[in-house]
Design a protein around this motif. Sequence first.
Motif, mmCIF file in Angstrom:
data_model
loop_
_atom_site.group_PDB
_atom_site.id
_atom_site.type_symbol
_atom_site.label_atom_id
_atom_site.label_comp_id
_atom_site.label_asym_id
_atom_site.label_seq_id
_atom_site.Cartn_x
_atom_site.Cartn_y
_atom_site.Cartn_z
ATOM 1 N N PHE A 75 0.913 -1.133 0.110
ATOM 2 C CA PHE A 75 -0.134 0.001 -0.107
ATOM 3 C C PHE A 75 1.025 1.312 -0.075
ATOM 4 N N HIS A 76 1.966 1.164 0.718
ATOM 5 C CA HIS A 76 2.813 2.358 0.834
ATOM 6 C C HIS A 76 3.688 2.526 -0.468
ATOM 7 N N MET A 77 3.832 1.420 -0.928
ATOM 8 C CA MET A 77 4.556 1.648 -2.521
ATOM 9 C C MET A 77 3.627 1.934 -3.517
ATOM 10 N N ARG A 78 2.241 1.636 -3.443
ATOM 11 C CA ARG A 78 1.439 2.087 -4.401
ATOM 12 C C ARG A 78 1.140 3.773 -4.507
ATOM 13 N N THR A 79 1.591 4.415 -3.314
ATOM 14 C CA THR A 79 1.169 5.507 -3.297
ATOM 15 C C THR A 79 2.467 6.448 -3.844
ATOM 16 N N GLN A 80 3.599 5.642 -4.265
ATOM 17 C CA GLN A 80 4.614 6.409 -4.747
ATOM 18 C C GLN A 80 4.542 6.602 -6.258
ATOM 19 N N TRP A 81 5.241 7.265 -6.910
ATOM 20 C CA TRP A 81 5.214 7.505 -8.284
ATOM 21 C C TRP A 81 5.185 6.351 -9.167
ATOM 22 N N TYR A 82 5.692 5.235 -8.907
ATOM 23 C CA TYR A 82 5.688 3.931 -9.587
ATOM 24 C C TYR A 82 4.509 3.115 -9.247
ATOM 25 N N GLY A 83 3.703 3.557 -8.624
ATOM 26 C CA GLY A 83 2.445 2.912 -8.265
ATOM 27 C C GLY A 83 1.794 2.188 -9.740
ATOM 28 N N PRO A 84 1.588 2.892 -10.620
ATOM 29 C CA PRO A 84 0.875 2.253 -11.783
ATOM 30 C C PRO A 84 1.803 1.219 -12.370
ATOM 31 N N PHE A 85 3.162 1.114 -12.211
ATOM 32 C CA PHE A 85 3.755 -0.052 -12.840
ATOM 33 C C PHE A 85 4.117 -1.141 -11.847
#
Length: 129
Positions: A17-27
């Motif tokens: 969940f934390h990583m999805r909020t970063q810029w690379y979330g869609p990838f």
Amino acid sequence: MEEKVHHLMNRMQKRHFHMRTQWYGPFLSPVLLVAGFSLLIFGIVILPTPAPGWLCIFVALGILSLVHPPTRRLNIWLAARLDAFYAWYRERHLVTRALLFSLLLAFMAVVMGSVYHFMAPDDWPYTNA
């Protein structure tokens, strides 16, 4: 084991969940899907060999559970079934456990022998030329 899997998957879910909020979330989701399915197929392929096939399958299901929530329930259910099998196995008499273990070793030897016989190059030893 079921509790350990549940705890580990909760930690993975928070991190995802934390990583999805970063810029690379869609990838992140497509990469996790490809990695999870690749590891799942690899785990299924190496399941009859002495390699850690079940470990690969559980890790793959854990990775896939980040993208596909029903996979999380499947992973926890499988961990519970594995716990139940280990409890059943521990309740058996020593001779029965030794017989089951011998059958498992014989099955692995047959699988590995047939893989060697049918897939080894012709110039390897013990193959029919």
